[in-house]
Design an enzyme around this catalytic site. Structure first.
Site, PDB file in Angstrom:
ATOM      1  N   GLN A   1     -68.659-114.859 -35.966  1.00 14.93           N
ATOM      2  CA  GLN A   1     -67.619-115.880 -36.082  1.00 14.93           C
ATOM      3  C   GLN A   1     -66.660-115.875 -34.887  1.00 14.93           C
ATOM      4  O   GLN A   1     -66.565-114.899 -34.147  1.00 14.93           O
ATOM      5  CB  GLN A   1     -66.805-115.647 -37.363  1.00 14.93           C
ATOM      6  N   HIS A   2     -65.943-116.975 -34.757  1.00 13.65           N
ATOM      7  CA  HIS A   2     -64.751-117.111 -33.912  1.00 13.65           C
ATOM      8  C   HIS A   2     -65.025-117.189 -32.408  1.00 13.65           C
ATOM      9  O   HIS A   2     -64.100-117.411 -31.635  1.00 13.65           O
ATOM     10  CB  HIS A   2     -63.753-115.970 -34.146  1.00 13.65           C
TER      11      HIS A   2
ATOM     12  N   ASP B   1     -71.320-115.314 -39.734  1.00 21.14           N
ATOM     13  CA  ASP B   1     -72.040-114.161 -40.280  1.00 21.14           C
ATOM     14  C   ASP B   1     -71.564-113.774 -41.675  1.00 21.14           C
ATOM     15  O   ASP B   1     -72.375-113.409 -42.535  1.00 21.14           O
ATOM     16  CB  ASP B   1     -71.967-112.969 -39.326  1.00 21.14           C
TER      17      ASP B   1
END
Length: 500
Positions: A82-83, A246
């Protein structure tokens, strides 16, 4: 039903599985590692080309496995860290290396500037349901604007890591609400991009046009590009599902798609999360109010340091994993008074991005390797317990913890989680929850695309099983850990002036 490929592209590498939709068996598994660019001031980056190379290698290995017929593949699902921030030109070229979730070089100035421009913490929380947390994508975009203006001028599309792999597979620039909700410019309650936060990041209005199309979790991004289909021996109509971050996809892979189930991950970082049928917004901003990748919501708490703490300790003492576990078991609960605040990478929950790790309670007699090993494991577990407290504050009540991640392989650590959390611990039979979850979502997408109104909960119940012989709390150690955890909280609060 055919075969379904699940891909999990993480920080350390890419994993893949082939799920037989009829039998529910995993027919093949494969793995390829990733490199990492590290630098001063918290810089953590990767070249997206490395993810593509790893994904290509994994799919090729899966298709070369015995018993796998590549022509029977119906769909692919992708889970990604992520991110991360993947900046693309109009032509789809990567502008620079992707900044990752664990890159804290952007955290203090950019997060503060975005929050102030949006009207302060309460205004941000009202607009998106989250704070502008260190590590979220928003600060990375503003960092590019502030530090590399020429690259920012070339920016035409902002993708997350899993979106980029979907783009490579299909040529389509799309995303879904689960991963999008970890950007800090997405309104999780209303499932839309937040113009308030985007304007706070760049008042010119440029950014909204840079964002990919939002699709529902059960929709396909597209079909595999013809040249890739030929390369892997696929048919011409292999779908690529929406995929997700994820944590959202691992939720599917652990059966965490209905209320009452809680998943905890003992990975490089730690996460603990639950399914919800409605948005869960934390007024204090410590809980990440994410959407799920199944059409619901996924209230989640993240800590930055779990196996980070044990791996650093293991390397320091020249041990292998088995040696670290053996010494930690030898030390016993409480590590003879040694306690670690494991903030090696700063910390997200509590929000201490500039914090550093510290050891306490040392004496000439307890400063031994066994206690250091135990303290590393306990400190990481106490950090996750803080996350559980945040969920409890929002009304989440677990009946069991489904434990995943590298640390979950340790029987000692599983017992410690049961004792510290005061809750039974179980493990999924398939350890690669992210890859399995991606394959299950791919099956869901393919079935729905074919007109079948299959529910994701039914597929998860069919394909996800828990290993026999779970772990229950030991009454004596659970009572001991209840006291030790209170000491951990007191120590954390006392050091906030230094770590904050």
């Amino acid at each position: 039903m055919g075969l379904f490929i699940g891909i999990d592209s993480g920080t350390q590498g890419t994993k893949g599985v082939v799920l037989d939709g009829e039998s529910g068996r995993i027919l093949a598994e494969a793995y390829a590692p990733h490199e990492l660019i590290e630098g001063e001031h918290g810089l953590r980056e990767q070249d997206p080309a490395w993810w593509v190379e790893a994904c290509r290698s994994v799919i090729a290995a899966l298709m070369d496995s015995d018993g796998v017929d590549s022509s029977a593949v119906r769909a692919i699902g992708v889970s990604g860290q992520q991110h991360g921030f993947v900046p693309l030109t109009e032509a789809g070229e990567v502008i620079r290396p992707a900044k990752l979730w664990c890159d804290t070089a952007t955290a203090p100035p950019q997060c503060a500037a975005i929050t102030e421009a949006a009207g302060g913490h309460e205004a941000v929380l009202k607009a998106i349901g989250n704070s502008v947390a260190a590590g979220f994508t928003a600060s990375k975009v503003v960092w590019l604007k502030d530090n590399e203006p020429e690259n920012y001028d070339r920016l035409a599309t902002i993708l997350l890591p899993h979106d980029y792999l979907n783009f490579w597979l299909t040529g389509e620039r799309r995303t879904e609400c689960g991963d999008a909700s970890g950007t800090a410019y997405f309104d999780v309650a209303n499932r839309r991009w937040s113009t308030e936060l985007l304007d706070a990041m760049d008042p010119s209005g440029k950014l909204l046009a840079c964002l990919p199309e939002l699709i529902d979790s059960d929709q396909p991004v597209g079909v595999v590009r013809p040249e890739l289909a030929r390369e892997f021996g696929f048919g011409s109509d292999v779908l690529v599902s929406s995929g997700g971050g994820d944590n959202m996809i691992a939720a599917i892979g652990t059966g965490n798609v209905v209320p009452g189930v809680v998943t905890a991950s003992l990975g490089t970082s730690g996460t603990i999360y639950a399914h919800s049928e409605s948005p869960v917004i934390d007024p204090q901003g410590e809980l990440a109010a994410f959407c799920s990748s199944t059409g619901g919501w996924l209230p989640l708490v993240c800590t930055m340091n779990v196996t980070v703490a044990t791996e650093l300790t293991r390397r320091l003492l020249g041990l292998d994993t088995g040696g670290l576990n053996a010494l930690a078991a030898e030390a016993g609960a409480g590590a003879s008074g040694v306690m670690l605040l494991p903030f090696f990478n700063g910390e997200r929950t509590p929000a201490l991005p500039s914090a550093t790790a510290s050891l306490h309670g040392l004496t000439p007699s307890n400063y031994i390797p066994a206690n250091l090993c135990r303290a590393a494991m306990e400190g990481a577990t106490f950090g996750l317990r803080y996350g559980l407290d945040v969920l409890l504050r929002q009304g989440v009540r677990p009946t069991e913890i489904r434990l995943v991640g590298g640390g979950a392989k340790s029987a000692l650590w599983r017992q410690m989680v049961a004792d510290v959390f005061g809750c039974p611990v179980v493990r999924p039979v398939v350890e690669e929850a992210g890859a399995l979850g991606a394959a299950i979502q791919a099956a869901w997408c393919a079935l729905r695309d074919g007109g079948e109104r299959t529910e994701i909960a039914d597929l998860a119940a069919r394909y996800v099983a828990m290993a026999e012989g779970g772990t229950v709390p030991n009454p004596g150690d659970a009572a001991r850990y209840a006291d030790l955890y209170q000491r951990y909280l007191v120590l954390d609060r006392a050091l906030r002036p230094v770590n904050g």
